[in-house]
Design an enzyme around this catalytic site. Sequence first.
Site, mmCIF file in Angstrom:
data_model
loop_
_atom_site.group_PDB
_atom_site.id
_atom_site.type_symbol
_atom_site.label_atom_id
_atom_site.label_comp_id
_atom_site.label_asym_id
_atom_site.label_seq_id
_atom_site.Cartn_x
_atom_site.Cartn_y
_atom_site.Cartn_z
ATOM 1 N N TYR A 142 0.817 -1.218 0.000
ATOM 2 C CA TYR A 142 0.000 0.000 0.000
ATOM 3 C C TYR A 142 0.853 1.271 0.000
ATOM 4 O O TYR A 142 0.361 2.359 -0.250
ATOM 5 C CB TYR A 142 -0.949 0.025 1.208
ATOM 6 C CG TYR A 142 -2.043 -1.019 1.162
ATOM 7 C CD1 TYR A 142 -2.186 -1.871 0.075
ATOM 8 C CD2 TYR A 142 -2.944 -1.150 2.204
ATOM 9 C CE1 TYR A 142 -3.180 -2.834 0.028
ATOM 10 C CE2 TYR A 142 -3.956 -2.105 2.166
ATOM 11 C CZ TYR A 142 -4.061 -2.949 1.078
ATOM 12 O OH TYR A 142 -5.047 -3.899 1.049
ATOM 13 N N LYS A 191 3.012 -15.366 2.529
ATOM 14 C CA LYS A 191 2.931 -16.111 1.264
ATOM 15 C C LYS A 191 4.363 -16.471 0.882
ATOM 16 O O LYS A 191 4.869 -16.097 -0.183
ATOM 17 C CB LYS A 191 2.234 -15.219 0.211
ATOM 18 C CG LYS A 191 1.888 -15.911 -1.093
ATOM 19 C CD LYS A 191 0.753 -16.892 -0.978
ATOM 20 C CE LYS A 191 0.526 -17.613 -2.300
ATOM 21 N NZ LYS A 191 -0.318 -18.801 -2.172
ATOM 22 N N ASP A 223 -3.464 -18.116 1.862
ATOM 23 C CA ASP A 223 -4.625 -18.775 1.249
ATOM 24 C C ASP A 223 -5.219 -19.801 2.207
ATOM 25 O O ASP A 223 -6.438 -19.921 2.338
ATOM 26 C CB ASP A 223 -4.266 -19.402 -0.110
ATOM 27 C CG ASP A 223 -2.865 -19.999 -0.161
ATOM 28 O OD1 ASP A 223 -2.094 -19.787 0.795
ATOM 29 O OD2 ASP A 223 -2.546 -20.697 -1.137
ATOM 30 N N ASP A 247 -5.472 -6.503 5.875
ATOM 31 C CA ASP A 247 -6.657 -5.770 5.427
ATOM 32 C C ASP A 247 -7.756 -6.769 5.047
ATOM 33 O O ASP A 247 -8.911 -6.674 5.480
ATOM 34 C CB ASP A 247 -6.255 -4.920 4.217
ATOM 35 C CG ASP A 247 -7.320 -3.939 3.786
ATOM 36 O OD1 ASP A 247 -8.339 -3.820 4.495
ATOM 37 O OD2 ASP A 247 -7.137 -3.298 2.732
ATOM 38 N N ASP A 251 -11.162 -8.284 7.532
ATOM 39 C CA ASP A 251 -12.557 -8.149 7.091
ATOM 40 C C ASP A 251 -13.265 -9.502 7.107
ATOM 41 O O ASP A 251 -14.430 -9.600 7.478
ATOM 42 C CB ASP A 251 -12.625 -7.561 5.678
ATOM 43 C CG ASP A 251 -12.753 -6.045 5.705
ATOM 44 O OD1 ASP A 251 -12.500 -5.453 6.779
ATOM 45 O OD2 ASP A 251 -13.101 -5.454 4.666
#
Length: 357
Positions: A142, A191, A223, A247, A251
């Site tokens: 980001y 990852k 994942d 992020d 959620d």
Amino acid sequence: MEYNIALLKGDGIGPEIVDSAVAVLEKTAEKFGHKFNFTPYLIGGCAIDAAGEPLPKETVDGCLASDSVLLGAVGGPKWDDMPGDKRPEKALLGIRSALGLFTNLRPAKLYPALRSASPLKDEIVGEGFDIMIVRELTGGIYFGERGYRQGKFGEEAFDTEAYSITEIKRIGRVAFETAMKRNKRVVSIDKANVLETSRLWRKIMHELAKEYPDVQYSDMLVDNAAMQLVRDPRQFDVIVTSNMFGDILSDEASQITGSIGMLASASLGDTTRGMYEPIHGSAPDIAGQDKANPIATVLSAAMMLRYSFGLADEADAIENAVDRVLEKGFRTADIVGDSGAAAIGCAAMTEKILGEL
Ligand code: NAD
């Protein structure tokens, strides 16, 4: 004790829910003999309207001069067509960065009273779960280099993920320290089978884990983590992860609790000054209708007392008041579920919480 709190009410339901949390803070101050001074500053769409930019300098200076910051939410359809760097949401990245807030603490807790609100089956949820997601907030993709260039297939856009050892270490330490105050389990999510940044992340986390022998540590690929959160959320205590993975996963974790209107968050840096906000947005669809659930913001204010001011008893008092209100069956529309309760509004919910305090 006396504390100065900057209020960033923002847009949509922001003013309603922040006013609710202020009422709860004032009652708490009265009960425990403290004084909280509140100063409002503009942020987001309302700041664009009044000052031509989403994060005026006065707001940043005011927050820097305060002991802590309580934020409602920003954004709404009125400002959706503004260019990227002028959008209300840009102010969120700006204020986090200006305050040096590199950690985001997001509890995802399923309250026993709201069990039926979770979309997960009873046998998965059991007696509820209580996960703390520690998300890195000021690094990663980001904030990396970005732009447009000519690529193999013509014009392309790119974003870059970069993490330094320093950034990984400081967020890792927050996670281990947080776990020590909870159930002493940390899962670091990355990852590492694909990304170089994740391989460095994992190496540093392993080094840190050696310093915390009492904490049970494991790694998980992002994942798999996305699956495990819905398959068996009770396995998690503290999750630590990068900005983008955090992020997305936070959620998902909030969704399995059943209500976005219940979840608080804290953003912290090196000092005791933090920024506290509900995880939900400005909910323009219900703004100004007295329908918003103020609990996420009230619980954010409780986190402020706990993490910025060290007022654990006062934070407990607020959290217990919320628990009792829910146990007595009071619900705003978003958490009515199949409880059969008649929905009450934001103002009435605030009164109920004040009553329990
Ligand atoms: P949202 O969280 O605002 O709303 C999603 C849904 O949840 C809506 O149906 C809304 O009514 C409901 N909801 C949210 N909070 C609630 C509450 N406290 N009580 C009851 N119901 C609640 O997300 P969105 O609709 O995707 O975004 C709306 C605006 O908010 C957009 O402009 C977005 O950019 C902005 N946003 C801001 C923040 C922030 O300020 N931190 C975060 C997310 C989105």
